[in-house]
Design an enzyme around this catalytic site. Structure first.
Site, mmCIF file in Angstrom:
data_model
loop_
_atom_site.group_PDB
_atom_site.id
_atom_site.type_symbol
_atom_site.label_atom_id
_atom_site.label_comp_id
_atom_site.label_asym_id
_atom_site.label_seq_id
_atom_site.Cartn_x
_atom_site.Cartn_y
_atom_site.Cartn_z
ATOM 1 N N ARG A 50 -33.319 -7.578 44.962
ATOM 2 C CA ARG A 50 -33.247 -6.152 45.715
ATOM 3 C C ARG A 50 -34.382 -6.206 46.779
ATOM 4 N NH1 ARG A 50 -30.458 -1.564 43.929
ATOM 5 N NH2 ARG A 50 -29.345 -2.079 42.350
ATOM 6 N N HIS A 108 -25.662 10.991 43.215
ATOM 7 C CA HIS A 108 -25.804 9.628 43.054
ATOM 8 C C HIS A 108 -24.978 9.153 44.102
ATOM 9 C CE1 HIS A 108 -26.111 5.473 41.147
ATOM 10 N NE2 HIS A 108 -27.213 5.602 41.898
ATOM 11 N N LYS A 137 -19.729 0.779 48.471
ATOM 12 C CA LYS A 137 -20.631 2.347 48.847
ATOM 13 C C LYS A 137 -21.442 1.845 50.187
ATOM 14 C CE LYS A 137 -23.768 3.861 46.379
ATOM 15 N NZ LYS A 137 -24.637 4.234 45.471
ATOM 16 N N THR A 138 -22.501 0.791 49.951
ATOM 17 C CA THR A 138 -23.374 0.495 50.814
ATOM 18 C C THR A 138 -22.664 0.070 52.199
ATOM 19 O OG1 THR A 138 -24.973 0.026 48.956
ATOM 20 C CG2 THR A 138 -25.550 -0.981 51.267
ATOM 21 N N LYS A 179 -35.458 5.842 39.239
ATOM 22 C CA LYS A 179 -34.645 6.251 38.669
ATOM 23 C C LYS A 179 -35.256 7.379 37.672
ATOM 24 C CE LYS A 179 -30.988 4.411 40.502
ATOM 25 N NZ LYS A 179 -30.183 5.112 41.557
ATOM 26 N N ASP A 215 -28.703 6.585 48.400
ATOM 27 C CA ASP A 215 -28.642 6.666 47.105
ATOM 28 C C ASP A 215 -28.611 7.984 46.280
ATOM 29 O OD1 ASP A 215 -28.115 4.721 44.753
ATOM 30 O OD2 ASP A 215 -29.882 4.988 44.175
ATOM 31 N N ARG A 218 -32.473 -2.486 35.163
ATOM 32 C CA ARG A 218 -32.972 -1.366 34.422
ATOM 33 C C ARG A 218 -32.658 -1.762 32.796
ATOM 34 N NH1 ARG A 218 -30.019 2.437 34.105
ATOM 35 N NH2 ARG A 218 -28.269 1.621 35.176
ATOM 36 N N SER A 243 -21.238 0.029 41.633
ATOM 37 C CA SER A 243 -21.792 -1.145 41.925
ATOM 38 C C SER A 243 -20.406 -2.000 42.353
ATOM 39 C CB SER A 243 -22.656 -1.737 41.019
ATOM 40 O OG SER A 243 -23.056 -3.123 41.587
#
Length: 537
Positions: free
Chosen positions: A325, A222, A244-245, A203, A259, A62, A240
């Protein structure tokens, strides 16, 4: 000859956005046809077992400094202006929009009509207009697909025009570079240019939902969300590197989404219809469900290394970027919910990878502490060892997603507090970082211990366990947890010299307090008092 899928564009709103005299218009193409377009237009390459591999060029992530919101009377007083929401005038937007649409004249464009929001009561019809076929496939993966019947009556409430090959002129347009992401809430239009990174599309719509949902008493979040075998919904917040994932992708639980979610009057619902996972060094043993998506038709692999002859990918190769990604439809995850909805959360997990070695591995938060830590959004970043720097640096991102929050964080924190009261939701802070010392001295907390703590919290096994209040942050630490040694729960006891821990704890507490100063004027005394002790504790 015009494409047979083209509709009369004036009827469907393209003319309204200045898009006239276009060449071919590809309307909501299915995945197989988009594959054909992507390959014949040389936008991507077919890899072994079916994913499309693409390159995003200079921008592999981003462009946070290039995001703008149009400053106009209807929204001026509601936007959280500053580092994450740069203002731009209506005149500058209109001039840029005009030049952008002229750039697109006589070109092919792809259109995807879809939705954001799985709950029909809060669903937002969106239209994604792109120059690239693979960006159209990205939108098809990431948003909620419209049925053929819904397409007949689809009227977009927000439109994205994405033109990577068009660049702004900073001196003329008031942008910070040739790249721009501009949201116009008055015109319900988003312009993206100068970047091929597809995450900007996702986003930008998330930012729109973060503006619209609080007006409907829905908390936009989020976070990832899943449902246990007992039917209890859980939310996982974390920046990050916090896990979390990994921690939310549990095969024994039903995945709602990974997400973006809303918490409304009927419970939690996914904003999206797909997942956008980080792939670098992805392990088939640690994350088998996500790994399997890199071997299937329909997945987009961004900036992943590809052998030109065998067409096999190398997920360990970071030549182009660490931020490789994968974009895939959520149905690729076997245990994913088909409705994208769940009940009101019984448990919320705030994840933090504390590289200072201070925070306890698990702590129960009061309502006010939950609001404080939600506004703070803390983790720590470890500097790259290739430069010989080993000191951790704090990272604070309000609401665990400040770049996507158009309104002041307290607006979202107040909604969180109300919903915690209404649904008696328990919030836990879990540190997946270091213990026994800071990064470079201590050890990272065992993933097996972290999983045991998460599972105990989700299953309600800690609800009746007594707690001790640690002195620096006022956190309520369980005295024991199944599967975790008691001494692990008390970080001070894991340091060789407890006095060194005290020094480090005061240092981190001061960092929290300094960061929170920007929010202090708009938060209640109760929330401010829920922060750490910065005096002698």
């Amino acid at each position: 000859m015009k494409d047979t899928t083209q509709r009369e564009h004036s009827r469907y709103g393209l003319e309204h956005h200045g898009l006239t005299n276009l060449n071919e218009i590809f309307w909501t193409l299915p995945t197989a046809i988009l594959y054909e377009k992507i390959i014949t237009r040389h936008e991507g390459r077919l890899s072994h077992l079916g994913p499309i591999v693409v390159r995003t060029g200079h921008h592999t992530g981003r462009s946070a400094n290039d995001k703008f919101v149009v400053q106009e009377p209807s929204t001026r007083d509601e936007i959280w202006w500053g580092e994450n929401n740069h203002p731009i005038s209506e005149e500058q937007f209109d001039a840029l929009h005009l030049r952008m649409t002229r750039h697109l004249q006589t070109q092919d464009i792809f259109v995807q009509d879809c939705f954001a929001g799985a709950d029909p009561n809060h669903r937002l019809p969106v239209r994604i207009i792109t120059q690239y076929g693979w960006h159209s496939l990205f939108a098809r993966n990431m948003f909620i697909q419209a049925t053929p019947e819904e397409l007949q009556y689809h009227v977009p409430e927000f439109t994205v025009i994405d033109a990577p090959r068009f660049h702004a002129s900073p001196s003329l347009d008031g942008t910070n570079s040739e790249t721009f992401i501009i949201l116009n809430f008055k015109k319900k239009l988003i312009l993206i240019g100068g970047t091929s990174y597809a995450g900007e599309i996702k986003k930008s719509i998330f930012t729109v939902m973060n503006y619209l949902m609080p007006k409907k008493d829905v908390l936009p979040m989020h976070c990832s969300a899943n449902i246990g075998p007992n039917g209890r919904t859980a939310l996982f917040f974390g920046l990050s590197g916090t896990g979390k994932t990994t921690l939310s992708a549990d095969a024994s639980r039903t995945l709602i989404g990974d997400d973006e979610h809303g918490w409304g009057d009927r419970g939690v619902f996914n904003f999206e219809g797909g997942c956008y996972a980080k792939l670098i060094r992805l392990s088939p043993e640690a994350e088998p469900e996500i790994y399997s998506t890199t071997r299937r038709f329909g997945t987009i692999l961004e900036n992943v290394a590809l052998d030109a002859r065998s067409r096999r990918v190398d997920l360990d190769d970071d030549t182009l970027t660490e931020n490789t990604r994968g974009s895939y439809h959520i149905s690729a995850i076997p245990n994913a919910s088909r409705t994208g909805m769940g009940g009101h959360p019984a448990t919320i997990i705030f994840l933090s990878a504390d590289a200072f070695g201070v925070l306890p591995p698990i702590a129960r938060l009061t309502r006010e502490q939950a609001m404080y830590h939600f506004i703070s959004g803390y983790t720590a970043r470890v500097a790259g060892t290739e430069q010989g720097v080993t000191q951790p640096a704090p990272v604070f991102s309000a609401c665990y997603g400040a770049p996507f929050m158009p309104m002041h964080p307290m607006r979202y924190a107040e909604l969180l507090g109300r919903k915690l009261d209404e649904h008696k939701t328990q919030v836990w802070l879990i540190n997946t970082g270091w213990s026994g010392g800071p990064y470079g001295v201590g050890q990272r907390i065992s993933i097996s211990h972290t999983r045991a703590m998460v599972n105990a919290a989700l299953d309600g096994k800690l609800d009746e366990v007594p707690t001790e209040t640690e002195p620096f942050f006022g956190l309520h630490v369980p005295v024991h947890c199944p599967g975790v040694p008691n001494e692990v729960l008390r970080p001070r006891s894991t340091w060789p010299n407890p006095a060194d821990y005290d020094t480090q704890a005061r240092k981190l507490a001061a960092m929290f307090a300094e960061n929170f100063q920007q929010f202090a004027g708009q938060t209640s005394p109760e929330v401010r008092k829920a922060g750490p002790c910065v005096e002698e504790c």
